[in-house]
Write an enzyme that holds these catalytic residues in place. Structure first.
Site, PDB file in Angstrom:
ATOM      1  CD  GLU A 142       4.427  -3.607  -3.842  1.00 10.72           C
ATOM      2  OE1 GLU A 142       4.263  -4.863  -3.770  1.00 10.72           O
ATOM      3  OE2 GLU A 142       4.577  -2.193  -3.831  1.00 10.72           O
ATOM      4  N   GLY A 191       0.827  -0.886  -0.325  1.00 18.38           N
ATOM      5  CA  GLY A 191       0.300  -0.002   0.064  1.00 18.38           C
ATOM      6  C   GLY A 191       0.447   1.171   0.311  1.00 18.38           C
ATOM      7  CB  CYS A 246       3.076  -1.342  -7.070  1.00 21.25           C
ATOM      8  SG  CYS A 246       3.108  -3.344  -7.263  1.00 21.25           S
TER       9      CYS A 246
END
Lengths: 509, 509
Positions: B264, B240, B301
Site C-alpha cells: 500500500e 510505505g 495515506c
C-alpha cells in the site's frame, strides 16, 4: 463460417501484415490452409484501445446482459459444433470423441458463468449502516465487487475449446465484466478464428461495445509480451509452460503499472500409494494409473506422472501389472511436432540418468508425431538426488519411485514443488498414515484426491484448479469453476453515499 | 518491559552485529537510547527457518487458538499502554491523544481478527456431494481456505501502533494462520521492540511454536530485500513509499519462486466539489478540507490533498475561507527529519512550477522538524500539463485546481492514477453530475465517499483500503478490515476424501 486467416479486432476482421503462420496437422505433418496473417504492435494497440473504450460500459452492464452474452457464445459453440470439431481435430490430433466432450465442457462452463453473472458478482452485498452516535461516528459503509478492466488471455494448447479462445479464462473475465483480448495459440489458429467469430457475433448481437472482445494472432513471444505490456491491460490469464508463464509474470512486474498474472503452468501430480491400499489393490491401481498417464497422449496438466510407494512385493506386483497394461496402450498423436520432439528429448534424458530404469513402453508410434507411452522406475535416493526427475515431462510418461521406508516417502513429499493435485490411494487401515501426510499435501497442492485419479477437473464452485508455484503463479485462486471470476474483480467501498447513487445491489432492502 | 535494542527471533532476544541504529526524537532532533543492533543474513535466515518450521502447526491450529493469540496481543497492548505511548511519542512526534486513539484502534482490530478467526476462515464451507450416477460421475468436492505460509511484514512509519509490528497486516496474517516476520520500521525501533515483546510473550503463553513471530531490525533496504527473497517467505505485506513497494514487488517476481506482494503506497485522494455543494457550502467545505489536510502534519495515506472544482465566485469564496482557516493552523512535528526535509524540497519544487501559486500557509514551525501547512492553487490546464502535480507529497500540503469547465474536470479525473479514496462533495441538485462521475471514480479508487473526508479508515468488513496501482500493488484486496485475511489464504479442494480425513468444517453437517 469460413476460416480466412484473420484476426478479429473489435468488429473488424483484419489480415495481419507481420508475417504468416500455418497450422500443422500433427497426424500427417501436413501444413493446413489458410495461411494466417500475424499481427504486430498496431493491432495490439487497436485491440487494447478498443478494450479500454469498452471497459466502463461493460463494467456497468447488468449481470443479465453478461449472462446473455455467455449463453450466446455457448449456443454458438454448439451450433458451429461440426466445423469447430473438424478443424480442432486437424489442428490438434485430438480424437472426435474427446473434442465432443470438450465442446460440451466449454459450453457448460460458459453457462455456469452466465448463471453466476445473473446472480451478481458478490456472494452477499456487504451493507453496514452507520452509527452517527458513536465516537467517532461510524460511517455508512457498503462494498461490492467490480470488474478490474481489460484482461489478456493466453489459451492452452491442449484444450483448444475449453481452455482457449472461449475457455475458462475468457468466460470468467466476461462474466466479471472485463473486456478480453485473446492471443490465439499458434498451434490451433483455425479453431481460434472460428471460436473468435462466434464471440464477435455474440458481442454484436447483445449490443455490447465492440472492444469487449478481440483476437490476435502471432507466432513467437513478441506479440504476447506486447499485449501483456500494454497500459490498457489490467490482468493476464495464461495456461502453458513454466517458461512462458514466468516471462509474462516478470514482464508484468516491470511495467510502469504492474498488473497481476494468473499463469497455470502444470504439475507432476504425485500419487501416494499407502501400504494397505497397495497390498490390497495393486493391480487395480496399476490399471487406473496407466490409463491416467496415457490418456490423450498424456497431455493433461493433471496427468499423475509421479507414483510414490514403499518398495516391496506389493509394489513389484503393481509394476508388473502396469507394465502389462502399458504394453497394449496405443501411441497417440501429440498436439504439435514440437511437443513430440520435446517429449522424445525428455525420454532420452530420463533414459540416460543413472539409477532410472525403463519399466515398460506402450505400442510403438503409428504416425510421425504419435507418442509412445513410457514408464520409468527409480528409487527414493535417486529421486531425491536428481531434481530433474521432479520436473514435468509433457506427454505419456510416468515414473514410479520405490521408497526405502516411510521416512524417505515423507522426505520426498516434502521436497516437492507446488502441484495442481496430489492423490492418496488408501484403505481404511491407511488412515493414520494419511492423516500424517495430509498437512504436507495441503501445503503443496490445490486439490487433494482419495482413491481416484486427477485428470478430470470438474467445473464446479468447490473446484480448485491451481496451487502453489510452479503449478500456478497465484495460489490464492482457481482457473476452473466460477471461483475464477474473483481473479478479475476488485472491491469498492461506498461511504455515506446518497441512496440514488448506490448501485442496486447496495440499496437498502 | 525494557527496551534493549534487540531483535526477537522466535523466543530469543538477539543484539544484532551488523551495525547499529538509533531512533531520533523529531521534536528535538535528539538521538534516543539505546542503540539497536542491526541484523544481517544470518538473522534473516534464522527467523525465516523458524517461521517455516512453525508454518504447518500454525496452519493446523484451531481458530480458537489463533483468536486467543490475537486477544493476548491486544491485552498486552493495553497493559503496556503507558510505555508504548511514551516511547512512540518520542520516536514519532505524534501527540499523546493521537497515540491513545491509535492504540485503541490496534487493539480493536486485533479483537476483530480474533472474532474472525474464531468464526473460521471461510464465509461458508463449500460442500458439493458427488453424483455417482452422472456420466462422467460427479465426484464429492469440498473446499476450504488455509494459510499461505510465512508472511514478511513491513510496517508504516505513520502508524507506529496500528500499522506496524502489531498492526493490521500482522493481525490479518496471524488470524489466517501465517507465521509473521516483521522488519521493524527504522524510525520507531523502540516501540517496535516493545510491541514485539508483547507478541513474543503471547505466542509463548498460547503454547504456539516460537517461529510464529520474529522481529528484525535493520537500516537501509538490504535486510528487507533479503527477507522478501528468502525461500520460506510466501507473501509480503508493505505500507510505505512507492519506490519501496515497487522494489519489493519486482524483487518478489525475480525470485525462483515468485510470491505475492501487497504494498500500500499512498495516494492523493481527490475531492471533487460539485457546483451546487460548492455554492451552498463553500465555507464549510473549506474548513473540513483544511482540517483533513493538516491533521497530524498531513501524515495520512488518506489525506485528501487534491481538491477539484469549477472556477468562479464560489471557488473564490472557498479559497478565501481555506486561506483564513489555514493561517491559524499550528505547525506539527513530522515523523522523521528525513520526511521533514523531503517535504520542504517538495514545497520548493511546487513553488517553482509556473502556473502554481501559493494560496496560504499555516503558522510557522516552532521546532526543527515541524511542518507548516501549505496550500497551493492552479488551473486545470497547468495540472494536466504537469504530471508531478498528481504525485503524492507526504506532509500537510494541499492543492486546489480550478477547472475551466466540466469537460476539463472530467479530463482531469480521467488522467488520475489509482487512489485509495475519492470524495464527492455534493448536494441533491448535483446528483446527475455525480452519477456521470461515479464510473470514473469506481475505476480509480478503492473507496468513494460523499460529503465527508477520507482520513479516518473504519476497521470493518465493508472497508476497502486499497485501490488500483499506485495506491496498492494488488487492487483486489484491502489492508484494513477482516477482508485483509484473504490476502494470506489459499483454497484447497478435497475430492472423494474419506470423512475421517476431512477437516471439521468440511464434515457433513
Amino acid at each position: 463460417m469460413e476460416i480466412r486467416g484473420e484476426m478479429l479486432i473489435g468488429r473488424a476482421s483484419v489480415y495481419g501484415q507481420s508475417g504468416t503462420l500455418r497450422a500443422i496437422d500433427p497426424a500427417s505433418g501436413e501444413k493446413l490452409e489458410p495461411a494466417f496473417g500475424c499481427g504486430g504492435a498496431s493491432e495490439v494497440e487497436r485491440a487494447c484501445r478498443l478494450a479500454r473504450e469498452a471497459a466502463t460500459a461493460f463494467r456497468a452492464s447488468s449481470g443479465e446482459t453478461r449472462a446473455r452474452l455467455l449463453e450466446a457464445i455457448a449456443a454458438g459453440l454448439q451450433a458451429q459444433g461440426g466445423a469447430l470439431q473438424e478443424r480442432a481435430a486437424r489442428e490438434t490430433g485430438l480424437s472426435p470423441a474427446r473434442l465432443i466432450m470438450e465442446r460440451g465442457r466449454a459450453a457448460g462452463q460458459l453457462r455456469q458463468f452466465a448463471l453466476a453473472a445473473r446472480q451478481g458478482l458478490d456472494a452477499g452485498p456487504r451493507l453496514e449502516p452507520g452509527q452517527p452516535g458513536r465516537l467517532p461516528p461510524k460511517p455508512d459503509l457498503r462494498a461490492r465487487h467490480i470488474a478490474i478492466g481489460p484482461v489478456a488471455v493466453f489459451g492452452a494448447s491442449n484444450f483448444p475449446l475449453a481452455f482457449s479462445v472461449a475457455g475458462g479464462d475468457t468466460a470468467a473475465a466476461l462474466a466479471a465484466g472485463c473486456p478480453v483480448v485473446v492471443k490465439a495459440h499458434p498451434a490451433h489458429p483455425g479453431v481460434s478464428e472460428l471460436t473468435g467469430r462466434i464471440i464477435q457475433q455474440a458481442v454484436a448481437e447483445c449490443g455490447l461495445p465492440e472492444g469487449v472482445f478481440s483476437l490476435l494472432i502471432g507466432d513467437g513471444n513478441d506479440i504476447g509480451l506486447k499485449l501483456a505490456a500494454h497500459p490498457a491491460i489490467e490482468a493476464v490469464a495464461f495456461t502453458g509452460s513454466r517458461a512462458g508463464g514466468l516471462a509474462l509474470l516478470r514482464a508484468a512486474a516491470q511495467r510502469p503499472k504492474p498488473i497481476p498474472v494468473f499463469a497455470e503452468m502444470g504439475s507432476i501430480n504425485p500419487v501416494l500409494l499407502l501400504p494397505h491400499a497397495l497390498a490390497d489393490r495393486a493391480e487395480d491401481i496399476a490399471a487406473g494409473w496407466v490409463d491416467a498417464v496415457a490418456l490423450n497422449a498424456g497431455q493433461f496438466c493433471t496427468r499423475p506422472s509421479l507414483l510414490l510407494a514403499l518398495k516391496g512385493e506389493s509394489l513389484t506386483r503393481l509394476q508388473r501389472s502396469a507394465a502389462l497394461k502399458a504394453a497394449s496402450k496405443p501411441a497417440e498423436t501429440m498436439l504439435t511436432p514440437g511437443m513430440h520432439s520435446n517429449y522424445h528429448q525428455a525420454l532420452q534424458r530420463l533414459r540416460s540418468l543413472p539409477g532410472v530404469a525403463e519399466l515398460a513402453t506402450g505400442l510403438p508410434s503409428p504416425g510421425p508425431h504419435a507418442a509412445q507411452l513410457t514408464l520409468f522406475e527409480t528409487d527414493g535416493a535417486t529421486f531425491l538426488a536428481a531434481p530433474e526427475l521432479a520436473e514435468e515431462v509433457f506427454g505419456p510418461c510416468g515414473l514410479i519411485v520405490a521408497c526405502r521406508d516411510l521416512a524417505e516417502l515423507f522426505e520426498i513429499v516434502a521436497s516437492l514443488d507446488g502441484q495442481l493435485t496430489a492423490t492418496l490411494q488408501l484403505d481404511e487401515a491407511d488412515l493414520p498414515l494419511a492423516r500424517e501426510l495430509l498437512p504436507l499435501l495441503e501445503a503443496r497442492a490445490g486439490r487433494i484426491l482419495a482413491n481416484s485419479f486427477p485428470n478430470w477437473v470438474e467445473v464446479s464452485p468447490a473446484m480448485v484448479h491451481g496451487g502453489p508455484f510452479p503449478a500456478c503463479t497465484d495460489s490464492r485462486s482457481t482457473s476452473v469453476g466460477i471461483g475464477a471470476m474473483t481473479r478479475f474483480l476488485r472491491p469498492v467501498c461506498y461511504q455515506n453515499m446518497p441512496a440514488p447513487l448506490l448501485p442496486p445491489a447496495l440499496q437498502d432492502a
